[in-house]
Design a protein around this motif. Structure first.
Motif, PDB file in Angstrom:
ATOM      1  N   LEU A 246     -33.401  44.488 -13.703  1.00  0.00           N
ATOM      2  CA  LEU A 246     -34.158  45.661 -13.577  1.00  0.00           C
ATOM      3  C   LEU A 246     -35.452  45.745 -13.933  1.00  0.00           C
ATOM      4  O   LEU A 246     -36.740  46.330 -13.270  1.00  0.00           O
ATOM      5  CB  LEU A 246     -33.516  47.085 -14.567  1.00  0.00           C
ATOM      6  N   GLU A 247     -35.959  44.828 -14.797  1.00  0.00           N
ATOM      7  CA  GLU A 247     -37.420  44.585 -15.503  1.00  0.00           C
ATOM      8  C   GLU A 247     -38.340  44.223 -14.079  1.00  0.00           C
ATOM      9  O   GLU A 247     -39.186  44.594 -13.808  1.00  0.00           O
ATOM     10  CB  GLU A 247     -37.499  43.570 -16.338  1.00  0.00           C
ATOM     11  N   ALA A 248     -37.661  43.540 -13.073  1.00  0.00           N
ATOM     12  CA  ALA A 248     -38.329  42.876 -12.085  1.00  0.00           C
ATOM     13  C   ALA A 248     -38.607  43.773 -11.065  1.00  0.00           C
ATOM     14  O   ALA A 248     -39.452  43.791 -10.521  1.00  0.00           O
ATOM     15  CB  ALA A 248     -37.588  41.616 -11.576  1.00  0.00           C
ATOM     16  N   VAL A 249     -37.438  44.451 -10.901  1.00  0.00           N
ATOM     17  CA  VAL A 249     -37.540  45.643  -9.871  1.00  0.00           C
ATOM     18  C   VAL A 249     -38.639  46.581 -10.225  1.00  0.00           C
ATOM     19  O   VAL A 249     -39.658  47.010  -9.584  1.00  0.00           O
ATOM     20  CB  VAL A 249     -36.317  46.377  -9.514  1.00  0.00           C
ATOM     21  N   GLU A 250     -38.565  46.942 -11.660  1.00  0.00           N
ATOM     22  CA  GLU A 250     -39.549  48.121 -12.086  1.00  0.00           C
ATOM     23  C   GLU A 250     -41.076  47.535 -12.034  1.00  0.00           C
ATOM     24  O   GLU A 250     -41.911  48.293 -11.659  1.00  0.00           O
ATOM     25  CB  GLU A 250     -39.309  48.624 -13.614  1.00  0.00           C
ATOM     26  N   ALA A 251     -41.347  46.337 -12.609  1.00  0.00           N
ATOM     27  CA  ALA A 251     -42.448  45.392 -12.665  1.00  0.00           C
ATOM     28  C   ALA A 251     -43.194  45.461 -11.270  1.00  0.00           C
ATOM     29  O   ALA A 251     -44.393  45.545 -11.006  1.00  0.00           O
ATOM     30  CB  ALA A 251     -42.446  44.325 -13.300  1.00  0.00           C
ATOM     31  N   HIS A 252     -42.270  45.338 -10.120  1.00  0.00           N
ATOM     32  CA  HIS A 252     -42.967  45.162  -8.828  1.00  0.00           C
ATOM     33  C   HIS A 252     -42.423  46.089  -7.872  1.00  0.00           C
ATOM     34  O   HIS A 252     -42.127  45.887  -6.857  1.00  0.00           O
ATOM     35  CB  HIS A 252     -42.565  43.597  -8.593  1.00  0.00           C
ATOM     36  N   ARG A 253     -42.304  47.490  -8.388  1.00  0.00           N
ATOM     37  CA  ARG A 253     -41.934  48.506  -7.438  1.00  0.00           C
ATOM     38  C   ARG A 253     -42.728  48.555  -6.274  1.00  0.00           C
ATOM     39  O   ARG A 253     -42.066  48.773  -4.951  1.00  0.00           O
ATOM     40  CB  ARG A 253     -41.977  49.842  -8.519  1.00  0.00           C
ATOM     41  N   ASP A 254     -44.057  48.386  -6.330  1.00  0.00           N
ATOM     42  CA  ASP A 254     -45.106  48.559  -5.081  1.00  0.00           C
ATOM     43  C   ASP A 254     -44.980  47.359  -4.189  1.00  0.00           C
ATOM     44  O   ASP A 254     -45.860  47.201  -3.093  1.00  0.00           O
ATOM     45  CB  ASP A 254     -46.245  49.045  -5.538  1.00  0.00           C
ATOM     46  N   ASN A 255     -44.256  46.356  -4.479  1.00  0.00           N
ATOM     47  CA  ASN A 255     -44.406  45.031  -3.866  1.00  0.00           C
ATOM     48  C   ASN A 255     -43.234  44.838  -3.066  1.00  0.00           C
ATOM     49  O   ASN A 255     -42.087  44.508  -3.401  1.00  0.00           O
ATOM     50  CB  ASN A 255     -44.483  44.018  -4.897  1.00  0.00           C
ATOM     51  N   ALA A 256     -43.423  45.185  -1.646  1.00  0.00           N
ATOM     52  CA  ALA A 256     -42.178  45.202  -0.649  1.00  0.00           C
ATOM     53  C   ALA A 256     -41.618  43.928  -0.489  1.00  0.00           C
ATOM     54  O   ALA A 256     -40.532  43.895  -0.340  1.00  0.00           O
ATOM     55  CB  ALA A 256     -42.743  45.685   0.712  1.00  0.00           C
ATOM     56  N   TYR A 257     -42.336  42.940  -0.665  1.00  0.00           N
ATOM     57  CA  TYR A 257     -41.934  41.458  -0.317  1.00  0.00           C
ATOM     58  C   TYR A 257     -40.936  40.958  -1.751  1.00  0.00           C
ATOM     59  O   TYR A 257     -39.798  40.608  -1.539  1.00  0.00           O
ATOM     60  CB  TYR A 257     -43.106  40.456  -0.403  1.00  0.00           C
ATOM     61  N   TRP A 258     -41.349  41.404  -3.082  1.00  0.00           N
ATOM     62  CA  TRP A 258     -40.600  41.341  -4.226  1.00  0.00           C
ATOM     63  C   TRP A 258     -39.340  42.112  -4.104  1.00  0.00           C
ATOM     64  O   TRP A 258     -38.170  41.433  -4.179  1.00  0.00           O
ATOM     65  CB  TRP A 258     -40.982  41.682  -5.375  1.00  0.00           C
ATOM     66  N   ALA A 259     -39.295  43.268  -3.582  1.00  0.00           N
ATOM     67  CA  ALA A 259     -38.068  44.037  -3.351  1.00  0.00           C
ATOM     68  C   ALA A 259     -37.074  43.323  -2.370  1.00  0.00           C
ATOM     69  O   ALA A 259     -36.113  43.637  -2.397  1.00  0.00           O
ATOM     70  CB  ALA A 259     -38.702  45.501  -2.901  1.00  0.00           C
ATOM     71  N   ARG A 260     -37.796  42.932  -1.248  1.00  0.00           N
ATOM     72  CA  ARG A 260     -36.711  42.195  -0.032  1.00  0.00           C
ATOM     73  C   ARG A 260     -36.262  41.065  -0.550  1.00  0.00           C
ATOM     74  O   ARG A 260     -35.042  40.877  -0.413  1.00  0.00           O
ATOM     75  CB  ARG A 260     -37.796  42.170   1.192  1.00  0.00           C
ATOM     76  N   ILE A 261     -36.888  40.241  -1.384  1.00  0.00           N
ATOM     77  CA  ILE A 261     -36.226  39.137  -1.996  1.00  0.00           C
ATOM     78  C   ILE A 261     -35.147  39.411  -2.794  1.00  0.00           C
ATOM     79  O   ILE A 261     -33.979  39.010  -2.850  1.00  0.00           O
ATOM     80  CB  ILE A 261     -37.355  38.368  -2.999  1.00  0.00           C
ATOM     81  N   LEU A 262     -35.478  40.395  -3.724  1.00  0.00           N
ATOM     82  CA  LEU A 262     -34.509  40.873  -4.804  1.00  0.00           C
ATOM     83  C   LEU A 262     -33.063  41.420  -4.084  1.00  0.00           C
ATOM     84  O   LEU A 262     -31.916  41.306  -4.566  1.00  0.00           O
ATOM     85  CB  LEU A 262     -34.936  41.833  -5.760  1.00  0.00           C
ATOM     86  N   GLU A 263     -33.360  42.271  -3.202  1.00  0.00           N
ATOM     87  CA  GLU A 263     -32.335  42.781  -2.297  1.00  0.00           C
ATOM     88  C   GLU A 263     -31.324  41.855  -1.609  1.00  0.00           C
ATOM     89  O   GLU A 263     -30.209  41.806  -1.526  1.00  0.00           O
ATOM     90  CB  GLU A 263     -32.928  43.870  -1.252  1.00  0.00           C
ATOM     91  N   SER A 264     -32.040  40.672  -1.137  1.00  0.00           N
ATOM     92  CA  SER A 264     -31.502  39.737  -0.273  1.00  0.00           C
ATOM     93  C   SER A 264     -30.587  38.896  -1.396  1.00  0.00           C
ATOM     94  O   SER A 264     -29.524  38.544  -1.274  1.00  0.00           O
ATOM     95  CB  SER A 264     -32.417  38.838   0.335  1.00  0.00           C
ATOM     96  N   LEU A 265     -31.103  38.621  -2.691  1.00  0.00           N
ATOM     97  CA  LEU A 265     -30.465  37.699  -3.582  1.00  0.00           C
ATOM     98  C   LEU A 265     -29.361  38.604  -4.333  1.00  0.00           C
ATOM     99  O   LEU A 265     -28.287  38.148  -4.610  1.00  0.00           O
ATOM    100  CB  LEU A 265     -31.447  37.263  -4.837  1.00  0.00           C
ATOM    101  N   ALA A 266     -29.606  40.039  -4.455  1.00  0.00           N
ATOM    102  CA  ALA A 266     -28.496  40.509  -5.109  1.00  0.00           C
ATOM    103  C   ALA A 266     -27.206  40.730  -4.543  1.00  0.00           C
ATOM    104  O   ALA A 266     -25.953  40.557  -5.281  1.00  0.00           O
ATOM    105  CB  ALA A 266     -28.772  42.159  -5.126  1.00  0.00           C
ATOM    106  N   VAL A 267     -27.012  40.332  -3.202  1.00  0.00           N
ATOM    107  CA  VAL A 267     -25.733  40.089  -2.482  1.00  0.00           C
ATOM    108  C   VAL A 267     -25.005  38.921  -2.854  1.00  0.00           C
ATOM    109  O   VAL A 267     -23.664  38.820  -2.877  1.00  0.00           O
ATOM    110  CB  VAL A 267     -26.162  40.011  -0.767  1.00  0.00           C
ATOM    111  N   SER A 268     -25.832  37.722  -3.577  1.00  0.00           N
ATOM    112  CA  SER A 268     -25.100  36.427  -3.908  1.00  0.00           C
ATOM    113  C   SER A 268     -24.894  36.448  -5.411  1.00  0.00           C
ATOM    114  O   SER A 268     -24.496  35.390  -5.936  1.00  0.00           O
ATOM    115  CB  SER A 268     -26.150  35.431  -3.257  1.00  0.00           C
ATOM    116  N   PHE A 269     -25.335  37.460  -5.957  1.00  0.00           N
ATOM    117  CA  PHE A 269     -25.082  37.313  -7.552  1.00  0.00           C
ATOM    118  C   PHE A 269     -23.491  37.078  -8.048  1.00  0.00           C
ATOM    119  O   PHE A 269     -23.405  36.263  -8.958  1.00  0.00           O
ATOM    120  CB  PHE A 269     -25.721  38.401  -8.242  1.00  0.00           C
ATOM    121  N   ASN A 270     -22.849  37.639  -7.401  1.00  0.00           N
ATOM    122  CA  ASN A 270     -21.257  37.382  -7.711  1.00  0.00           C
ATOM    123  C   ASN A 270     -21.052  35.875  -7.639  1.00  0.00           C
ATOM    124  O   ASN A 270     -20.350  35.399  -8.585  1.00  0.00           O
ATOM    125  CB  ASN A 270     -20.529  38.150  -6.922  1.00  0.00           C
TER     126      ASN A 270
END
Length: 177
Positions: free
Chosen positions: A1-25
């Protein structure tokens, strides 16, 4: 959540984190299988979540000692095959560089289109997410879906909806009207 909050306005970071979230399991299972992630299997019913949460003791020791540098971050992600799994699920966001080391090919990874400092920061957040999933249970993997008692009735219901949409020749997800 820190990463998301710290980079809220950075669409590239958000896209990376969304893509990786699928593989966290899968990353959690890999960390567990490689012995990096430790989970209390004998946690008492009703015990506080903090006492039963999984963690990576080796990573946490380096974090507490202030010695979790970029080299160690990379090492933990690499020795547990997390880089390989992240590259498989997000090939556009992971830069893979393969070189020859003697007769052996060696692949090194980084996050694409980030500065060295941003790469280190994202490695840190990914490792923290991989090492602190909370409680891992039987349903904590995408492969466990059929073990879920709700999987079968819900799955069948959605198949009927899709079949109906095909019968009425509606292959779009939403109606433009």
């Amino acid at each position: 959540l820190e990463a998301v909050e710290a980079h809220r306005d950075n669409a590239y970071w958000a896209r990376i984190l969304e893509s990786l979230a699928v593989s966290f399991n899968t990353l959690w299972r890999s960390s567990l299988n490689w012995g990096l992630l430790k989970c209390d299997r004998d946690c008492a019913a009703g015990a506080p979540s903090a006492e039963c949460s999984c963690s990576c003791p080796e990573v946490d020791e380096h974090l507490a000692a202030g010695t979790l540098d970029s080299e160690k971050l990379y090492h933990f992600l690499n020795t547990t095959s997390m880089w390989d799994m992240m590259h498989a699920s997000c090939d556009w966001c992971i830069a893979a560089n393969t070189t020859l080391a003697g007769e052996r090919e060696v692949t090194t990874y980084s996050f694409a289109n980030l500065t060295a400092a941003e790469n280190d920061e994202l490695m840190y957040h990914v490792l923290m997410l991989a090492c602190h999933p909370g409680k891992v249970s039987q349903m904590g993997t995408p492969l466990a879906g059929p073990n879920d008692p709700l999987f079968w009735p819900v799955h069948g219901a959605f198949e009927r909806v899709v079949d109906y949409l095909r019968l009425i020749d509606n292959t779009t997800i939403c109606d433009d009207a």
